[in-house]
Design a protein around this motif. Structure first.
Motif, mmCIF file in Angstrom:
data_model
loop_
_atom_site.group_PDB
_atom_site.id
_atom_site.type_symbol
_atom_site.label_atom_id
_atom_site.label_comp_id
_atom_site.label_asym_id
_atom_site.label_seq_id
_atom_site.Cartn_x
_atom_site.Cartn_y
_atom_site.Cartn_z
ATOM 1 N N PHE A 4 0.862 -1.184 0.000
ATOM 2 C CA PHE A 4 0.000 0.000 0.000
ATOM 3 C C PHE A 4 0.892 1.225 0.000
ATOM 4 O O PHE A 4 1.845 1.317 0.775
ATOM 5 C CB PHE A 4 -0.892 -0.006 1.249
ATOM 6 N N THR A 5 0.584 2.192 -0.863
ATOM 7 C CA THR A 5 1.349 3.434 -0.936
ATOM 8 C C THR A 5 0.382 4.606 -0.987
ATOM 9 O O THR A 5 -0.629 4.552 -1.691
ATOM 10 C CB THR A 5 2.245 3.456 -2.194
ATOM 11 N N THR A 6 0.704 5.634 -0.232
ATOM 12 C CA THR A 6 -0.085 6.863 -0.247
ATOM 13 C C THR A 6 0.824 8.038 0.043
ATOM 14 O O THR A 6 1.987 7.846 0.409
ATOM 15 C CB THR A 6 -1.242 6.802 0.781
ATOM 16 N N GLN A 7 0.296 9.229 -0.143
ATOM 17 C CA GLN A 7 1.050 10.445 0.169
ATOM 18 C C GLN A 7 0.198 11.341 1.045
ATOM 19 O O GLN A 7 -1.031 11.354 0.941
ATOM 20 C CB GLN A 7 1.421 11.206 -1.102
ATOM 21 N N PHE A 8 0.865 12.085 1.912
ATOM 22 C CA PHE A 8 0.185 13.091 2.722
ATOM 23 C C PHE A 8 1.154 14.231 2.988
ATOM 24 O O PHE A 8 2.363 14.097 2.802
ATOM 25 C CB PHE A 8 -0.359 12.492 4.034
ATOM 26 N N THR A 9 0.608 15.351 3.428
ATOM 27 C CA THR A 9 1.413 16.535 3.710
ATOM 28 C C THR A 9 1.568 16.711 5.212
ATOM 29 O O THR A 9 0.610 16.547 5.957
ATOM 30 C CB THR A 9 0.730 17.784 3.114
ATOM 31 N N LEU A 10 2.778 17.023 5.633
ATOM 32 C CA LEU A 10 3.031 17.315 7.049
ATOM 33 C C LEU A 10 2.554 18.735 7.348
ATOM 34 O O LEU A 10 3.339 19.661 7.538
ATOM 35 C CB LEU A 10 4.516 17.179 7.381
ATOM 36 N N ARG A 12 0.137 21.648 9.460
ATOM 37 C CA ARG A 12 -0.085 21.998 10.869
ATOM 38 C C ARG A 12 -1.216 21.152 11.443
ATOM 39 O O ARG A 12 -1.151 20.722 12.593
ATOM 40 C CB ARG A 12 -0.395 23.488 10.990
ATOM 41 N N GLU A 13 -2.256 20.901 10.656
ATOM 42 C CA GLU A 13 -3.391 20.103 11.127
ATOM 43 C C GLU A 13 -2.965 18.664 11.410
ATOM 44 O O GLU A 13 -3.372 18.078 12.411
ATOM 45 C CB GLU A 13 -4.528 20.129 10.098
ATOM 46 N N TYR A 14 -2.158 18.083 10.533
ATOM 47 C CA TYR A 14 -1.692 16.711 10.741
ATOM 48 C C TYR A 14 -0.814 16.637 11.985
ATOM 49 O O TYR A 14 -0.951 15.726 12.806
ATOM 50 C CB TYR A 14 -0.914 16.207 9.518
ATOM 51 N N LEU A 15 0.073 17.594 12.151
ATOM 52 C CA LEU A 15 0.957 17.598 13.310
ATOM 53 C C LEU A 15 0.182 17.832 14.606
ATOM 54 O O LEU A 15 0.499 17.245 15.645
ATOM 55 C CB LEU A 15 2.057 18.649 13.136
ATOM 56 N N ALA A 16 -0.856 18.673 14.561
ATOM 57 C CA ALA A 16 -1.688 18.893 15.741
ATOM 58 C C ALA A 16 -2.419 17.604 16.120
ATOM 59 O O ALA A 16 -2.512 17.258 17.304
ATOM 60 C CB ALA A 16 -2.692 20.020 15.481
ATOM 61 N N GLU A 17 -2.922 16.885 15.121
ATOM 62 C CA GLU A 17 -3.557 15.591 15.385
ATOM 63 C C GLU A 17 -2.553 14.630 16.006
ATOM 64 O O GLU A 17 -2.873 13.912 16.962
ATOM 65 C CB GLU A 17 -4.113 14.999 14.082
ATOM 66 N N CYS A 18 -1.345 14.619 15.488
ATOM 67 C CA CYS A 18 -0.289 13.762 16.011
ATOM 68 C C CYS A 18 -0.048 14.054 17.493
ATOM 69 O O CYS A 18 -0.001 13.147 18.315
ATOM 70 C CB CYS A 18 0.987 13.968 15.203
ATOM 71 N N PHE A 19 0.094 15.325 17.848
ATOM 72 C CA PHE A 19 0.342 15.692 19.244
ATOM 73 C C PHE A 19 -0.839 15.317 20.125
ATOM 74 O O PHE A 19 -0.675 14.693 21.174
ATOM 75 C CB PHE A 19 0.615 17.200 19.357
ATOM 76 N N ASP A 20 -2.040 15.701 19.695
ATOM 77 C CA ASP A 20 -3.234 15.479 20.522
ATOM 78 C C ASP A 20 -3.512 14.001 20.750
ATOM 79 O O ASP A 20 -3.911 13.602 21.843
ATOM 80 C CB ASP A 20 -4.453 16.134 19.881
ATOM 81 N N ALA A 88 8.351 20.475 7.610
ATOM 82 C CA ALA A 88 7.012 21.069 7.671
ATOM 83 C C ALA A 88 6.519 21.421 6.276
ATOM 84 O O ALA A 88 7.228 22.027 5.482
ATOM 85 C CB ALA A 88 7.030 22.307 8.546
ATOM 86 N N GLY A 89 5.322 21.000 5.966
ATOM 87 C CA GLY A 89 4.730 21.291 4.665
ATOM 88 C C GLY A 89 5.191 20.365 3.559
ATOM 89 O O GLY A 89 4.738 20.489 2.417
ATOM 90 N N ALA A 90 6.064 19.446 3.857
ATOM 91 C CA ALA A 90 6.602 18.545 2.829
ATOM 92 C C ALA A 90 5.637 17.389 2.561
ATOM 93 O O ALA A 90 4.875 16.976 3.425
ATOM 94 C CB ALA A 90 7.949 17.991 3.280
ATOM 95 N N GLU A 91 5.683 16.892 1.355
ATOM 96 C CA GLU A 91 4.917 15.707 0.979
ATOM 97 C C GLU A 91 5.666 14.475 1.478
ATOM 98 O O GLU A 91 6.867 14.345 1.268
ATOM 99 C CB GLU A 91 4.764 15.612 -0.537
ATOM 100 N N VAL A 92 4.942 13.581 2.126
ATOM 101 C CA VAL A 92 5.525 12.353 2.658
ATOM 102 C C VAL A 92 4.913 11.180 1.912
ATOM 103 O O VAL A 92 3.698 11.100 1.749
ATOM 104 C CB VAL A 92 5.236 12.203 4.173
ATOM 105 N N GLN A 104 9.021 8.479 3.527
ATOM 106 C CA GLN A 104 10.100 9.168 2.828
ATOM 107 C C GLN A 104 9.605 10.533 2.384
ATOM 108 O O GLN A 104 8.499 10.662 1.859
ATOM 109 C CB GLN A 104 10.539 8.348 1.619
ATOM 110 N N ASN A 105 10.423 11.547 2.650
ATOM 111 C CA ASN A 105 10.185 12.869 2.078
ATOM 112 C C ASN A 105 11.525 13.401 1.593
ATOM 113 O O ASN A 105 12.519 12.677 1.581
ATOM 114 C CB ASN A 105 9.487 13.809 3.071
#
Length: 160
Positions: A4-10, A12-20, A88-92, A104-105
């Protein structure tokens, strides 16, 4: 397991979810108020009960206040540090296969083998992969199908 392969962006919303989502399962889930209280007490004690110059007492009280600010604003400070980082803001690019989970980014590449995963903690919005070395990696469930989430949990917890 099907690759399975996908991409997402790092973002602020993703990082906030990660912290919370990770905070309740981390080492610092409950703030330690004892340290600033002890600093304040030591500073007040130096100011009230010694005839020495007052600088050390004021310094300890200032450190206690700084520590309380750190506790109060830890989420905002963590997010700010992450947003200042290169990633931050990079595609992963996220890849899951029989070997493990790779991300990988442009700035970093990580690989977490299934054999290195001690357990998988499921939260409301994501998965926390706990490595045997003690490291943790958060992945949002929004990236996966329900079947793949169940497969990752089973494989990570050694049931597959």
């Amino acid at each position: 397991m099907q690759p399975f392969t996908t991409q997402f962006t790092l973002s602020r919303e993703y990082l906030a979810e990660c912290f919370d989502q990770s905070l309740p399962y981390g080492k610092g889930a409950q703030p330690n108020y004892l340290f600033p209280v002890l600093l304040f007490a030591a500073g007040a004690g130096l100011l009230l009960f010694t005839g020495q110059p007052k600088v050390a007492g004021y310094l300890l009280i200032a450190l206690a206040i700084l520590e309380l600010l750190h506790i109060r604003f830890r989420r905002a400070w963590w997010l700010t540090r992450q947003m200042w980082g290169k990633g931050a803001g990079a595609e992963v690019q996220l890849t899951i296969d029989e070997e493990g989970i790779q991300t990988q980014n442009a700035y970093a590449q990580t690989a977490l083998l299934w054999s290195d995963i001690e357990r998988v903690i499921e939260t409301d919005l994501g998965l926390i992969l706990v490595a045997k070395s003690g490291g943790r990696q958060y992945l949002s469930k929004s990236l996966f199908t329900t079947d793949l989430v169940n497969e990752i949990i089973a494989k990570g917890n050694g049931r597959a």
